[in-house]
Design a protein around this motif. Structure first.
Motif: not given
Length: 415
Positions: A184-213
């Motif tokens: 089960p942990y070998m399977a988990m390792a494989g799934i996590l690696f594939l998800l890492s590649c998916f997030v790396w090549f995705s177009s997920l935008p970064d969060v922009e923070f405003e100045d604090d008041p």
């Protein structure tokens, strides 16, 4: 964020929250196995939670620095990669049967989760109005805890598939039992690696923070955040006790398939999150939801301590005392979703640092269960030992009633 970017972020973060839940709540099933494999008592077995959750405190600030250098998207991909490495470490751990190697693997998994949690929670708070943030986090909580329901069931079914359900783990050869953890942990390792590649090549935008008041030099100048972290420390402690000790409790009572009992606690948390999605903020404010959660938690703790360990009058079919442990999941469900938006409100550019501080509070999941384990060891009375959770809910109650309103230390203490 644009609507399309917001939808993409919600989908990706939703996938990550599922991973959080699956990996995190697998520990509740893992503990009874390691107790047998490594010949541990209840106190020693709870070092599983200590090794996993202490990573959040030890690694939160280093991970925050990494996020600043890599950006949120690449940081998340790196976190998934570190988790994949942690899952692979279960192979030498299982082959050697050494508890310290298991703990190293769990610490590595926790390290990867630290960077993911630090990045993902501000996303959910900031993609919409702050007043409805608890509702959005509740949606993520539904995904997270649904994974928590599935994890112990799938894990138990996978491990016991060729052994038989209801079998006493003590009767199985320890080496054979340890080797069953590898697949089960070998399977988990494989799934996590594939998800890492998916997030790396995705177009997920970064969060922009405003100045604090507020013109404040550091995050510790915000009592709302510091006290929010304190409340979260005790919340995560009681959440882990409810989810990860129910299997141990069932084991002491001789219940069959005790390793799957975490699913009951997660099931009640799912019910709580559904309530949050429906009631917040239309019918119930975030502050009131927090207060009610604390009060229900105290009531359920008394149910654990003073109800029957043999009779069952509750719809779960579990012994009453065990059922009340599971029902703590209902009381716990809305604490995390409500404290986060209350603590991060109006932080502006300090939001990332505030998030890191709140993530460090997850160390409560390392410390508080160990205290619980020591109390059980000293008193030999597991049901009564759950009453230490009253301290946790008292802290949550204080944050819901007063602490979340504090904007300055001196002014607040003079009132």
């Amino acid at each position: 964020m644009h609507r399309k970017s917001t939808l993409l972020a919600m989908i990706i973060i939703g996938v990550l929250f599922f991973i959080f839940g699956f990996v995190t709540w697998l520990n509740g099933s893992l503990i009874p196995y390691l107790k047998v494999i490594c010949h541990l008592n209840e106190f020693e077995a709870l070092f599983v939670t200590f090794a996993f959750y202490i990573a959040y405190t030890v690694m939160a600030l280093p991970m925050a620095v990494i996020l600043e250098k890599t950006g949120y998207k690449k940081g998340m991909a790196l976190g998934l990669l570190v988790m994949s490495l942690g899952a692979l470490l279960f192979i030498p751990a299982a082959l050697s049967g050494e508890f310290l190697v298991f703990l190293a693997a769990l610490f590595t998994l926790g390290t990867g989760l630290t960077i993911l949690q630090t990045a993902s929670n501000p996303y959910i708070v900031l993609v919409g109005p702050i007043e409805s943030a608890a509702m959005r986090i509740s949606i993520m909580g539904l995904i997270n805890k649904s994974a928590g329901v599935l994890a112990p069931l799938l894990f138990t079914a996978f491990i016991l598939a060729d052994i038989g359900f209801g079998v006493d783990l003590e009767s199985i050869n320890t080496q054979e039992l340890a080797h069953k953890l590898i697949a089960p942990y070998m399977a988990m390792a494989g799934i996590l690696f594939l998800l890492s590649c998916f997030v790396w090549f995705s177009s997920l935008p970064d969060v922009e923070f405003e100045d604090d008041p507020y013109d404040k030099a550091n995050i510790f100048a915000f009592p709302r955040v510091v006290l929010g972290a304190l409340a979260l420390f005790f919340y995560v402690g009681i959440e882990v006790i409810a989810g990860d000790t129910i299997g141990l409790y069932g084991q002491t009572l001789g219940m069959p398939n005790a390793t799957a009992l975490t699913a009951y606690t997660m099931g009640f948390m799912v019910v709580g999150y559904l309530a949050g999605v429906f009631f917040i903020p239309k019918y119930l404010s975030q502050e009131k939801a927090l207060v009610f959660s604390a009060l229900f938690g105290i009531v359920f703790l008394f149910g654990v301590a003073f109800s029957s360990t043999t009779e069952s009058h509750i719809i779960t079919g579990l012994p009453d005392s065990v059922a009340f442990v599971a029902m703590l999941g209902l009381a716990n469900a809305l604490v995390w979703p409500t404290i986060w938006p209350l603590a991060l409100k109006n932080l502006g550019k300090h939001t990332a640092k505030g998030s890191a501080l709140l993530i460090m509070a997850i160390a409560g999941g390392a410390v508080v269960p160990l205290v619980f384990g020591k109390v059980v060891q000293l008193t030999q009375d597991m049901p009564m030992s759950y009453l230490i959770g009253i301290v946790c809910y008292a802290m949550i109650l204080m944050y819901g009633v007063k602490w979340h309103k504090m904007t300055a230390w001196r002014k607040s203490w003079q009132k």
